[in-house]
Write an enzyme that holds these catalytic residues in place. Structure first.
Site, PDB file in Angstrom:
ATOM      1  N   GLU A   1       0.824  -1.208   0.000  1.00 22.37           N
ATOM      2  CA  GLU A   1       0.000   0.000   0.000  1.00 22.37           C
ATOM      3  C   GLU A   1       0.862   1.265   0.000  1.00 22.37           C
ATOM      4  O   GLU A   1       0.694   2.145  -0.838  1.00 22.37           O
ATOM      5  CB  GLU A   1      -0.933  -0.025   1.221  1.00 22.37           C
ATOM      6  CG  GLU A   1      -1.853   1.171   1.270  1.00 22.37           C
ATOM      7  CD  GLU A   1      -2.857   1.106   2.411  1.00 22.37           C
ATOM      8  OE1 GLU A   1      -3.248  -0.008   2.808  1.00 22.37           O
ATOM      9  OE2 GLU A   1      -3.243   2.178   2.910  1.00 22.37           O
TER      10      GLU A   1
ATOM     11  N   ARG B   1       0.967  33.399 -19.991  1.00 15.23           N
ATOM     12  CA  ARG B   1       0.560  34.572 -19.201  1.00 15.23           C
ATOM     13  C   ARG B   1       1.655  35.643 -19.217  1.00 15.23           C
ATOM     14  O   ARG B   1       2.798  35.362 -18.838  1.00 15.23           O
ATOM     15  CB  ARG B   1       0.280  34.120 -17.757  1.00 15.23           C
ATOM     16  CG  ARG B   1       0.005  35.231 -16.778  1.00 15.23           C
ATOM     17  CD  ARG B   1      -1.334  35.878 -17.014  1.00 15.23           C
ATOM     18  NE  ARG B   1      -1.656  36.829 -15.962  1.00 15.23           N
ATOM     19  CZ  ARG B   1      -2.632  37.716 -16.057  1.00 15.23           C
ATOM     20  NH1 ARG B   1      -3.386  37.782 -17.149  1.00 15.23           N
ATOM     21  NH2 ARG B   1      -2.872  38.560 -15.071  1.00 15.23           N
TER      22      ARG B   1
ATOM     23  N   GLN C   1      12.445  34.757 -12.540  1.00 17.93           N
ATOM     24  CA  GLN C   1      13.187  33.688 -11.887  1.00 17.93           C
ATOM     25  C   GLN C   1      12.391  32.997 -10.768  1.00 17.93           C
ATOM     26  O   GLN C   1      12.466  31.780 -10.597  1.00 17.93           O
ATOM     27  CB  GLN C   1      14.480  34.266 -11.317  1.00 17.93           C
ATOM     28  CG  GLN C   1      15.499  33.203 -11.012  1.00 17.93           C
ATOM     29  CD  GLN C   1      16.807  33.807 -10.532  1.00 17.93           C
ATOM     30  OE1 GLN C   1      16.865  34.976 -10.141  1.00 17.93           O
ATOM     31  NE2 GLN C   1      17.848  33.036 -10.566  1.00 17.93           N
TER      32      GLN C   1
END
Ligand SMILES: Cc1cc2nc3c(=O)[nH]c(=O)nc-3n(C[C@H](O)[C@H](O)[C@H](O)COP(=O)(O)OP(=O)(O)OC[C@H]3O[C@@H](n4cnc5c(N)ncnc54)[C@H](O)[C@@H]3O)c2cc1C
Length: 380
Positions: free
Chosen positions: A243, A269, A280
């Site tokens: 798991e 954008r 940066q």
């Protein structure tokens, strides 16, 4: 060391991606708000064989080794943004299917695996109780021998898939004085008299139904026992390696999806006359996302490789679970920041990604518990 996939694996991964895009996409804003489970999607996954990925074909599975299995689950997480549906798949696989496969009798496998692998049955795991969370072996649900079976009584407080499950692995104690040595696991059909499920609401993974489960004089036959009497701690430890090692395979795919979305946005954008990706501080976030993704992937593959080789992977599984869950949360936070105000809007989907990711620091043993475990394996 060979990091390449073979042709057959590549073909399977590409089929998984195409399947997920074609069959599992839906309006997640609404599904998340309503907390609705994609039953049709689950059945489609069943027709593909995904709920039985690591199960041999003789039991209706796809017969994949652990490494190929996590490769498929990673592609699924990349192509399907319904983290809740995929979490349900992981809960089903690691807490019921694999324990049945590795520890079940031939009769139990023949009874359950074909339907669980083919989407005609859903599994869940009932361990956590109001007074036994991290301290799981302090559980108070009792199993009392009665006739040719056992009578179960108790209450489980957090059971993934419970409202839609057909069978649960239930941890109960035959004698609380024995501590872990008294814990025994049962495969309990949710339709059995004495079982009741109450759905619960949660902040993320909302498309994966969760519930509390009560057992009131619930009688189960002796052949519903998974493993020997008192073998619960062994079943738990064995299951946990699988798991913790594999449950975040789809999260790695999700991290890749969120990274690609964020890079695309940072290139498009523009502010102050140039793409925000040229700043940066934005680029550094995207680089950190990429670094985390690659480390997460290496940990995932290495643990799955150990499982494929049938080698011990207890420490590696804990490291994998802890690292990927933290990386997933950090990646979602970075993605929101890169998207600015848009990242905070519900229709962008990043709030859901973050809420979904947060659960991974808690389930399968909280990250504090993984930390304790890793520290103890270091000899501390
Ligand atoms: C999305 C989700 C799905 C889940 N699915 C299932 C499921 O299918 N089946 C199931 O049985 N359970 C499930 N759980 C429950 C989960 O296993 C428990 O929530 C978890 O083990 C923690 O237990 P708790 O909530 O009682 O927290 P507690 O154990 O009370 O812990 C509270 C805080 O204390 C910390 N803490 C506790 N002990 C220690 C310690 N020794 N050292 C340091 N810190 C410690 C914890 O890390 C945590 O931060 C799920 C939980 C989530 C969030």
């Amino acid at each position: 060391m060979d990091f390449s996939w073979n042709q057959e694996q590549k073909r399977l991964f590409s089929e998984v991606e195409s399947f997920a895009r074609a069959e599992l996409s839906r309006d997640l804003v609404e599904a998340d708000r309503e907390g609705s489970f994609n039953r049709g999607g689950w059945e489609a996954m069943g027709r593909f064989g995904l709920p039985g990925l690591p199960v041999p074909r003789e039991y209706g599975g796809l017969g994949c080794d652990p490494l190929t299995t996590v490769g498929c689950l990673e592609r699924l997480g990349y192509a399907c943004a319904d983290n809740g549906l995929l979490f349900s798949l992981h809960a089903h696989l690691w807490t019921v299917v694999v324990p049945l496969l590795t520890l079940g009798t031939r009769e139990q496998k023949e009874k359950w695996l074909p339907r669980l692998c083919r989407g005609r049955g859903i599994g869940g795991n009932a361990m956590t109780e109001p007074n036994a969370g991290s301290d799981a072996f302090a559980l108070q649900t009792t199993a009392q021998r009665q006739g040719d079976g056992y009578l179960l009584n108790g209450h489980k407080s957090f059971v993934s898939n419970a409202p839609v499950a057909d069978v649960l692995t239930v941890y109960a104690t035959l004698d609380a004085r024995l501590g872990p040595a008294g814990i025994t696991v049962f495969l309990v059909e949710t339709g059995t008299a004495g079982v009741s499920v109450r759905p619960i609401n949660k902040m993320g993974l909302r498309t994966s139904p969760t519930g509390e489960v009560s057992f009131a004089d619930c009688w189960v036959p002796a052949d519903a026992r998974l493993g020997d009497e008192g073998a619960g701690a062994f079943v738990f430890t064995r299951s946990m390696t699988w798991e913790r090692g594999c449950i975040l395979a789809s999260a790695v795919g999700a991290m890749q999806r969120v990274l690609e979305m964020s890079v695309k946005y940072a290139r498009q954008r523009r502010q102050y006359g140039q793409a925000i990706g040229k700043y940066q501080q934005i680029a550094s976030r995207l680089v950190a996302m990429k670094e985390r993704l690659e480390v997460a992937r290496l940990l995932l593959y290495r643990t799955a490789w150990l499982l494929s080789e049938k080698r011990p992977a207890y420490l590696e599984a804990a490291l994998t679970k802890k690292y990927i869950s933290e990386a997933w949360v950090a990646t979602c936070e970075d993605a929101i920041q890169v998207h600015g105000g848009l990242g905070y809007r519900v229709e962008t989907g990043l709030d859901r990604e973050l809420r979904d990711a947060l659960g991974s620091r808690i389930y399968s043993g909280t990250n504090e518990i993984q930390c304790n475990l890793i520290a103890s394996l270091l000899g501390l």
